[in-house]
Motif scaffolding. Sequence first.
Motif: not given
Length: 245
Positions: A198-208
Amino acid sequence: MKNGQEERLEIISYNPARRFLTRIVMLMLMLVLGGGGYYLGQWSIWHERGTAVVERDELRIKTRAQEKELVDLRRRVLVTESSNAVDRRAYQEVQQTVLNLNARIAQLENELHFYQRVMAPEKADKGLRIDRFEIKPTDNPLVYDYQLVITQVTDNNTFIEGRALVSIIGERGQTKNITLPLKDVSPDVDELSVRFRFRFFQNVAGQLYLPSDFNPQKVQVILQSTGNKAMRIESEFDWVSQEAI
């Protein structure tokens, strides 16, 4: 005549002008290829910079829109709280409205703070950062929604890439310090580490999906970037408070 074979002598005409012309043509071809490669590289660099500028401007537009919404919400809160013309039956509705508006204001302030850190690198530590790791419960007591936000605070708007290793640390029965990598508890991840770019930010999302006999206590996040300025960032988050330790 040697060994029964006839030797032949071949005469080739010497043409210095033709040889000189051939060398000139080869030299010009090398110059054209070299110049073409140089300008292609320059065009690629300018194209990357143009894309970064567009993304930066979009973030600024979103920030200004949220600032405007924040001002409007605060004005509505003041008007609602200062109004003495509400009757007793409507009081609870008004009170709930105020609570909702205040919650929205807090959310916007957090988002603005996040964008300001990304867009104003002179006011924050530069480089790769773990902005936050959030966990939210679901209807299933063993299933949680998670979100990891990674940021890069920099002046040159270049891409940063690498791997993120997320592990859940807790107890299982009498055994302490059990470590479960994200791959083992999240169907959204099929590798030991998660790739980021990424350049500015990145989201890593999901379920546990935690085992029934597992008691989570901490979340460990390790970021390892690649390239000439490779960085390693490591943080631990308390499972309850979600705050970095």
